[in-house]
Design a protein around this motif. Structure first.
Motif, PDB file in Angstrom:
ATOM      1  N   THR A  21      50.476  58.779  48.322  1.00  9.66           N
ATOM      2  CA  THR A  21      49.994  57.912  49.393  1.00  9.66           C
ATOM      3  C   THR A  21      51.101  56.990  49.895  1.00  9.66           C
ATOM      4  O   THR A  21      51.271  56.807  51.104  1.00  9.66           O
ATOM      5  N   LYS A  45      38.392  56.625  49.595  1.00  3.10           N
ATOM      6  CA  LYS A  45      38.724  55.247  49.224  1.00  3.10           C
ATOM      7  C   LYS A  45      37.798  54.232  49.886  1.00  3.10           C
ATOM      8  O   LYS A  45      37.333  54.449  50.995  1.00  3.10           O
ATOM      9  N   ASP A 110      44.711  60.600  54.170  1.00  2.28           N
ATOM     10  CA  ASP A 110      44.979  60.211  52.792  1.00  2.28           C
ATOM     11  C   ASP A 110      43.859  60.689  51.872  1.00  2.28           C
ATOM     12  O   ASP A 110      42.686  60.475  52.168  1.00  2.28           O
ATOM     13  N   GLU A 111      44.236  61.308  50.792  1.00  3.88           N
ATOM     14  CA  GLU A 111      43.296  61.822  49.766  1.00  3.88           C
ATOM     15  C   GLU A 111      42.417  62.959  50.260  1.00  3.88           C
ATOM     16  O   GLU A 111      41.450  63.335  49.591  1.00  3.88           O
ATOM     17  N   THR A 142      47.445  64.042  52.019  1.00  2.00           N
ATOM     18  CA  THR A 142      47.807  63.671  50.655  1.00  2.00           C
ATOM     19  C   THR A 142      46.689  63.983  49.656  1.00  2.00           C
ATOM     20  O   THR A 142      45.548  64.211  50.027  1.00  2.00           O
TER      21      THR A 142
END
Ligand code: ATP
Ligand code: MG
Length: 179
Positions: A21, A45, A110-111, A142
């Motif tokens: 990240t 998140k 992200d993620e 990511t």
């Protein structure tokens, strides 16, 4: 092989080591410094408040970061909470619109690799959108366990290898470093 062809890249930061990240955010910082517009959507998140959420406020509309989940996702068959799946779908909808809109120069998902590996998001849907993204848009994905079809499609794939992590010695997450 040198050429000055301009091309939007698909990049993947994966693997078990720390830095996926934060490397994506570093690229975001580099892009915004070049006058580009950056959007970072964080799948899953939501429960922790990360320092970067406040830091990017300094960039106004040029570097926008959004948490689209609620953290601590339980997974595995019936264990997966439908509410978390709904939030992933919501995040993906926003991601798809952002990528196809051409309004952003760099979109960081992200993620997203976790959401895919937890079977909360179909990798084929992601690949289909990445294939028809505007030429110049860069995308970073990511998270651990990047799906093979996404790895194959990507231009640049980096696997963070864990040599060691403080966590293994019982050192808790440090403010400013982990969050
Ligand atoms: P970072 O956000 O620091 O760049 P990351 O994106 O590579 O880390 P994630 O897999 O997203 O790591 O992990 C989420 C959280 O767990 C982060 O706070 C991260 O610092 C921490 N973490 C990363 N790798 C490890 C590890 N090998 N062991 C324990 N905790 C880790
Ligand atoms: Mg991460």
């Amino acid at each position: 092989m040198m050429s000055d062809v301009r091309k939007g890249l698909i990049m993947v930061n994966t693997g078990p080591g720390k830095g996926k990240t934060t490397a994506a955010m570093g690229t975001g910082l580099r892009a915004v410094g070049n006058g580009m517009k950056v959007l970072m959507l964080q799948f899953l998140k939501g429960s922790w408040h990360y320092g970067e959420l406040d830091a990017v406020k300094a960039f106004g509309d040029n570097f926008v970061m959004k948490q689209m989940g609620r953290g601590f996702v339980k997974v595995g068959g019936a264990e997966t909470d439908p509410e978390d799946v709904r939030m992933v779908e919501e995040c993906w909808k926003e991601a798809e619109e952002a990528i196809l809109s051409g309004q952003w120069d760099l979109v960081i998902l992200d993620e997203i690799n976790y959401a895919i590996s937890y079977k909360m998001l179909d990798p084929e849907k992601v690949v289909e959108v990445l294939r028809r993204k505007p030429e110049m848009i860069h995308v970073i994905l990511t998270g651990r366990n990047a799906h093979p079809t996404i790895v194959e499609l990507a231009d640049t794939v980096t696997e963070m290898r864990e040599v060691k992590h403080a966590y293994q010695r019982g050192i808790q997450a440090q403010r400013g470093i982990e969050y």
